[in-house]
Design an enzyme around this catalytic site. Sequence first.
Site, mmCIF file in Angstrom:
data_model
loop_
_atom_site.group_PDB
_atom_site.id
_atom_site.type_symbol
_atom_site.label_atom_id
_atom_site.label_comp_id
_atom_site.label_asym_id
_atom_site.label_seq_id
_atom_site.Cartn_x
_atom_site.Cartn_y
_atom_site.Cartn_z
ATOM 1 N N TYR A 1 0.811 -1.222 0.000
ATOM 2 C CA TYR A 1 0.000 0.000 0.000
ATOM 3 C C TYR A 1 0.843 1.272 0.000
ATOM 4 C CZ TYR A 1 -3.894 -3.145 1.031
ATOM 5 O OH TYR A 1 -4.823 -4.158 0.964
ATOM 6 N N LYS B 1 4.264 -15.161 1.585
ATOM 7 C CA LYS B 1 4.232 -15.892 0.308
ATOM 8 C C LYS B 1 5.678 -16.040 -0.161
ATOM 9 C CE LYS B 1 1.311 -16.883 -2.313
ATOM 10 N NZ LYS B 1 0.883 -18.291 -2.601
ATOM 11 N N ASP C 1 -1.996 -17.939 1.483
ATOM 12 C CA ASP C 1 -3.204 -18.497 0.852
ATOM 13 C C ASP C 1 -3.730 -19.694 1.636
ATOM 14 O OD1 ASP C 1 -0.846 -19.733 0.064
ATOM 15 O OD2 ASP C 1 -1.555 -20.283 -1.930
ATOM 16 N N ASP D 1 -4.735 -7.225 5.656
ATOM 17 C CA ASP D 1 -5.996 -6.574 5.312
ATOM 18 C C ASP D 1 -7.062 -7.636 5.022
ATOM 19 O OD1 ASP D 1 -7.799 -4.638 4.671
ATOM 20 O OD2 ASP D 1 -6.785 -3.930 2.876
ATOM 21 N N ASP E 1 -10.109 -9.275 7.850
ATOM 22 C CA ASP E 1 -11.536 -9.172 7.503
ATOM 23 C C ASP E 1 -12.187 -10.565 7.464
ATOM 24 O OD1 ASP E 1 -11.477 -6.456 7.338
ATOM 25 O OD2 ASP E 1 -12.384 -6.339 5.353
#
Length: 368
Positions: free
Chosen positions: A142, A193, A226, A250, A254
């Site tokens: 970001y 990752k 993942d 993020d 959620d």
Amino acid sequence: MANYDLLLLPGDGIGPEVMAEVEGVAGWLNAQTQNSFNVDIDLVGGAAIDAQGVPVSDATIEKADKADATILGAVGGPKWDGVDFEVRPEAGLLRLRKDLELFANLRPAICFPALADASSLKREHVEGLDIMIVRELTGGTYFGEPKEITDLPDGQKRAVDTTLYTTSEIERIVRVACDLARKRGKKIHSADKHNVMKTGVLWHEVASRIFKDEYSDLECHHILADNCAMQLVRDPKQFDVLVTDNLFGDMLSDEAAMMTGSLGMLPSASLGAEMNGKRKALYEPVHGTAPDIAGKSLANPIATIASFAMALRYTFNMGEAADMVDQAIANVLDAGLRTGDIMQEGKRQVGTVEMGAAIRAEMDRLAA
Ligand code: NAD
């Protein structure tokens, strides 16, 4: 007897309504404990734009910098949809996070037994769930540069986001998460990752070193981000503390949040670096300003009260008081009180003020 400076920034929409209930809890603690909170209330978001022309003033930033902790309600709403991007209400919140260098975002996902049936997962998977997701908040995808959309000679456009982490940025967030794990279930997962991303390779290396050199007392795991998303819905109770970067955090926070029922139940904390034994800290509910119910005393104040409980735990070192607030919330839910967002058949629907009062009454009972 300890004196603390507490800055409250109610913001817009339901912000002032839910924040009034935090003031109530702070007032209760002033009256009933040896600690004293000097409460200051200031403007942020649309309310600050209307009064001062900016979404957060320099003076408010300075107050937040000096306060022991800041609790924020929420900012934004249709009234300010047309204002310039640079001075929109959300810019006030982003500036607070940036100026205070709040790099660690703590998002607990707790499922109260009374609300287990409101989760999208089966009761047995979520009842008693208590995960702490620690998301890096000021680096990664970001914020990395270059971040741009350019025109190509053939008429197409080309968009770039850059994912960027340094060793020290990873070290400090992993340490925050490990310190939390030490105070909780002594178990930590680091999600990255490293199979496809260079930032993942560095993240994995640094986390491994810190786990081995500094936190050998913890049960430490690495997990691919993942797979982590999958495991969160398969068997969420396998997690205690989960640390990850800005982008994955993020998404994963959620995802975990949805297991707990409602947006109106979710607190969060954003912490900065430790200096002289103290960290800059901003506590806020995960939800927004809920313009659809603002001004009607329908808002659930629990997320904001639980954010204050996090402040008691992580800034004010008042673990017993934090436990009491959390227990009072659980007991009030067990007793069948519900705001509209978590209403279930056979329960009693109450408004914002009544829910706040019931939590304080329960604190009276627990303290007796
Ligand atoms: P929202 O979280 O405000 O509302 C989503 C839904 O959840 C609405 O139906 C609302 O009524 C309900 N809800 C949210 N909090 C609740 C509570 N405490 N009690 C009961 N019901 C609750 O999200 P949105 O509608 O996407 O955004 C509304 C405004 O809030 C926008 O201007 C947005 O930019 C802003 N926003 C601010 C923040 C923040 O300040 N951190 C976060 C998200 C959205």
